[in-house]
Scaffold this motif. Structure first.
Motif: not given
Length: 129
Positions: A60-67, A112-116
């Motif tokens: 998975l690439t660029r995971i953004y947490a929801t508010d 708040s981003v996970m890259e990979k």
């Protein structure tokens, strides 16, 4: 020559207990299946092949947490048994029983981003949209 358009995902997200906790920009998946051959005495080739277990490894690439997940204090490192949902124009593909196996993090101030994230899923199902 005309280009062939393949429908892509319109929505990709992580789900925990039926709740969307993060959106995913892109993914790749490698599915493998083990098998066992049955050999018979005197035969040059196996007489049968039995299917084994399937394994799905997703990158998975660029995971953004929801508010909402951020407000609840989401911790990607403690996520277990979650699902990846991929919404396509005609169906949904759900990888469930997920566990992460590798997280690569880089970010900018305030993001708040996970890259990979590499995820191993135990099941894959498809449902009509």
């Amino acid at each position: 020559m005309a280009a062939i358009l393949i429908p892509t995902s319109s929505d990709i997200y992580l789900e925990v207990n039926g709740k969307k906790v993060a959106v995913v920009q892109s993914y790749t998946v490698q599915s493998t299946k083990s098998s066992t051959t049955i050999e018979a005495f005197g035969e040059k080739e196996p007489v049968a092949t039995l299917p084994g277990q399937s394994k799905h490894v997703l990158e998975l690439t660029r995971i953004y947490a929801t508010d909402e997940a951020l407000a609840d204090g989401i911790d990607f490192y403690s996520l277990e048994n979650f699902s990846l949902v991929i919404c396509k124009p005609d169906r949904r593909v759900i990888y469930s029983g997920c566990q992460w196996s590798k997280i690569g993090e880089s970010g900018t101030l305030g993001a708040s981003v996970m890259e990979k994230v590499t995820v191993v899923a135990s099941r894959r199902i498809e449902t009509a949209a």
